[in-house]
Write a protein that holds these residues in place. Structure first.
Motif, PDB file in Angstrom:
ATOM      1  N   GLY A  63       0.782  -1.231   0.000  1.00  0.00           N
ATOM      2  CA  GLY A  63       0.000   0.000   0.000  1.00  0.00           C
ATOM      3  C   GLY A  63       0.808   1.270   0.000  1.00  0.00           C
ATOM      4  O   GLY A  63       0.272   2.359   0.088  1.00  0.00           O
ATOM      5  N   ARG A  64       2.127   1.167  -0.062  1.00  0.00           N
ATOM      6  CA  ARG A  64       2.987   2.356  -0.054  1.00  0.00           C
ATOM      7  C   ARG A  64       3.362   2.727  -1.475  1.00  0.00           C
ATOM      8  O   ARG A  64       3.471   1.895  -2.349  1.00  0.00           O
ATOM      9  CB  ARG A  64       4.246   2.081   0.743  1.00  0.00           C
ATOM     10  CG  ARG A  64       3.953   1.866   2.201  1.00  0.00           C
ATOM     11  CD  ARG A  64       5.210   1.784   3.005  1.00  0.00           C
ATOM     12  NE  ARG A  64       4.863   1.582   4.395  1.00  0.00           N
ATOM     13  CZ  ARG A  64       5.475   0.749   5.187  1.00  0.00           C
ATOM     14  NH1 ARG A  64       6.486   0.042   4.740  1.00  0.00           N
ATOM     15  NH2 ARG A  64       5.094   0.613   6.422  1.00  0.00           N
ATOM     16  N   GLY A  65       3.598   3.993  -1.676  1.00  0.00           N
ATOM     17  CA  GLY A  65       4.064   4.449  -2.984  1.00  0.00           C
ATOM     18  C   GLY A  65       2.988   4.425  -4.045  1.00  0.00           C
ATOM     19  O   GLY A  65       3.251   4.063  -5.179  1.00  0.00           O
ATOM     20  N   THR A  66       1.778   4.790  -3.672  1.00  0.00           N
ATOM     21  CA  THR A  66       0.702   4.800  -4.658  1.00  0.00           C
ATOM     22  C   THR A  66       0.886   5.957  -5.635  1.00  0.00           C
ATOM     23  O   THR A  66       1.500   6.972  -5.311  1.00  0.00           O
ATOM     24  CB  THR A  66      -0.670   4.929  -3.976  1.00  0.00           C
ATOM     25  OG1 THR A  66      -0.690   6.129  -3.215  1.00  0.00           O
ATOM     26  CG2 THR A  66      -0.969   3.738  -3.081  1.00  0.00           C
ATOM     27  N   VAL A  67       0.336   5.791  -6.825  1.00  0.00           N
ATOM     28  CA  VAL A  67       0.355   6.829  -7.854  1.00  0.00           C
ATOM     29  C   VAL A  67      -1.094   7.210  -8.118  1.00  0.00           C
ATOM     30  O   VAL A  67      -1.930   6.348  -8.365  1.00  0.00           O
ATOM     31  CB  VAL A  67       1.021   6.323  -9.156  1.00  0.00           C
ATOM     32  CG1 VAL A  67       0.968   7.382 -10.243  1.00  0.00           C
ATOM     33  CG2 VAL A  67       2.451   5.892  -8.891  1.00  0.00           C
ATOM     34  N   THR A  68      -1.383   8.505  -8.060  1.00  0.00           N
ATOM     35  CA  THR A  68      -2.749   8.982  -8.251  1.00  0.00           C
ATOM     36  C   THR A  68      -2.965   9.459  -9.691  1.00  0.00           C
ATOM     37  O   THR A  68      -2.013   9.639 -10.449  1.00  0.00           O
ATOM     38  CB  THR A  68      -3.060  10.146  -7.297  1.00  0.00           C
ATOM     39  OG1 THR A  68      -2.204  11.248  -7.636  1.00  0.00           O
ATOM     40  CG2 THR A  68      -2.890   9.745  -5.847  1.00  0.00           C
ATOM     41  N   VAL A  69      -4.227   9.687 -10.017  1.00  0.00           N
ATOM     42  CA  VAL A  69      -4.580  10.230 -11.332  1.00  0.00           C
ATOM     43  C   VAL A  69      -3.878  11.566 -11.529  1.00  0.00           C
ATOM     44  O   VAL A  69      -3.317  11.828 -12.594  1.00  0.00           O
ATOM     45  CB  VAL A  69      -6.119  10.389 -11.465  1.00  0.00           C
ATOM     46  CG1 VAL A  69      -6.482  11.214 -12.685  1.00  0.00           C
ATOM     47  CG2 VAL A  69      -6.789   9.026 -11.511  1.00  0.00           C
ATOM     48  N   GLN A  70      -3.861  12.391 -10.501  1.00  0.00           N
ATOM     49  CA  GLN A  70      -3.218  13.705 -10.600  1.00  0.00           C
ATOM     50  C   GLN A  70      -1.741  13.562 -10.966  1.00  0.00           C
ATOM     51  O   GLN A  70      -1.240  14.286 -11.823  1.00  0.00           O
ATOM     52  CB  GLN A  70      -3.372  14.463  -9.293  1.00  0.00           C
ATOM     53  CG  GLN A  70      -2.742  15.840  -9.328  1.00  0.00           C
ATOM     54  CD  GLN A  70      -2.990  16.608  -8.043  1.00  0.00           C
ATOM     55  OE1 GLN A  70      -3.617  16.114  -7.118  1.00  0.00           O
ATOM     56  NE2 GLN A  70      -2.501  17.832  -7.996  1.00  0.00           N
ATOM     57  N   GLN A  71      -1.040  12.645 -10.304  1.00  0.00           N
ATOM     58  CA  GLN A  71       0.384  12.442 -10.598  1.00  0.00           C
ATOM     59  C   GLN A  71       0.585  11.929 -12.011  1.00  0.00           C
ATOM     60  O   GLN A  71       1.501  12.363 -12.711  1.00  0.00           O
ATOM     61  CB  GLN A  71       0.988  11.460  -9.588  1.00  0.00           C
ATOM     62  CG  GLN A  71       1.068  12.017  -8.189  1.00  0.00           C
ATOM     63  CD  GLN A  71       1.363  10.950  -7.163  1.00  0.00           C
ATOM     64  OE1 GLN A  71       0.860   9.841  -7.230  1.00  0.00           O
ATOM     65  NE2 GLN A  71       2.200  11.295  -6.188  1.00  0.00           N
ATOM     66  N   LYS A  72      -0.267  11.024 -12.443  1.00  0.00           N
ATOM     67  CA  LYS A  72      -0.152  10.465 -13.793  1.00  0.00           C
ATOM     68  C   LYS A  72      -0.427  11.542 -14.845  1.00  0.00           C
ATOM     69  O   LYS A  72       0.267  11.626 -15.853  1.00  0.00           O
ATOM     70  CB  LYS A  72      -1.129   9.300 -13.931  1.00  0.00           C
ATOM     71  CG  LYS A  72      -0.766   8.325 -14.980  1.00  0.00           C
ATOM     72  CD  LYS A  72       0.509   7.609 -14.620  1.00  0.00           C
ATOM     73  CE  LYS A  72       0.754   6.546 -15.655  1.00  0.00           C
ATOM     74  NZ  LYS A  72       2.106   6.072 -15.700  1.00  0.00           N
ATOM     75  N   LEU A  73      -1.414  12.390 -14.593  1.00  0.00           N
ATOM     76  CA  LEU A  73      -1.721  13.473 -15.533  1.00  0.00           C
ATOM     77  C   LEU A  73      -0.580  14.483 -15.594  1.00  0.00           C
ATOM     78  O   LEU A  73      -0.257  14.994 -16.668  1.00  0.00           O
ATOM     79  CB  LEU A  73      -3.030  14.160 -15.155  1.00  0.00           C
ATOM     80  CG  LEU A  73      -4.297  13.319 -15.330  1.00  0.00           C
ATOM     81  CD1 LEU A  73      -5.515  14.074 -14.815  1.00  0.00           C
ATOM     82  CD2 LEU A  73      -4.484  12.891 -16.777  1.00  0.00           C
ATOM     83  N   ALA A  74       0.040  14.753 -14.453  1.00  0.00           N
ATOM     84  CA  ALA A  74       1.189  15.668 -14.435  1.00  0.00           C
ATOM     85  C   ALA A  74       2.336  15.062 -15.237  1.00  0.00           C
ATOM     86  O   ALA A  74       3.020  15.766 -15.989  1.00  0.00           O
ATOM     87  CB  ALA A  74       1.625  15.946 -13.004  1.00  0.00           C
TER      88      ALA A  74
END
Length: 138
Positions: A63-74
């Motif tokens: 559960g550590r180091g998740t990637v969010t939609v915001q990070q992927k879009l950036a």
């Protein structure tokens, strides 16, 4: 310079000779990056319904180091163009959610095959962000 003196400088936040970045500069850089992310997220107002900037795209170990939609879009340098979400090359961005099961159904191989075919079709035309499964469910 002896190691102990260098460690004392590091702990105190003082630059050692030959060290160019100070604690203040790093703090300023972190603040600037946070402002950039906020500005970027404010520009993305054409997300498809059901998708939020804080949705998790991929999960790290335990559960550590998740990637969010915001990070992927950036990462894709996404922006809205003609009410569509596009990447830095101008390709439309689509989201793809795979089926996730704790206990897979009897026909899970057929479902996975259909999903893989659909994903390959989308990837030929669009930039695709694929939502991974939460490893805590599987």
């Amino acid at each position: 310079m002896p190691l102990i003196i260098a460690l004392m400088f590091l702990v105190a936040g003082i630059s050692t000779p030959g060290q160019s970045s100070s604690l203040t500069e790093r703090s300023s850089l972190t603040h600037h990056r946070t402002q950039e992310r906020r500005a970027h997220s404010a520009q993305i107002n054409c997300l498809p319904s059901g998708t939020k900037l804080d949705d998790v795209v991929s999960y790290g170990a335990k559960g550590r180091g998740t990637v969010t939609v915001q990070q992927k879009l950036a990462e894709l340098k996404a922006r809205c163009k003609n009410r569509k979400l596009v990447d830095y090359r101008g390709r439309e961005i689509r989201f793809f959610r795979t089926s996730c099961w704790g206990n897979p159904p009897a026909d899970y191989r057929e479902i996975q095959q259909r999903q893989n075919e659909e994903l390959q079709k989308l990837q030929k035309r669009y930039a695709v962000i694929v939502f991974g499964c939460n490893p805590m469910i599987q």
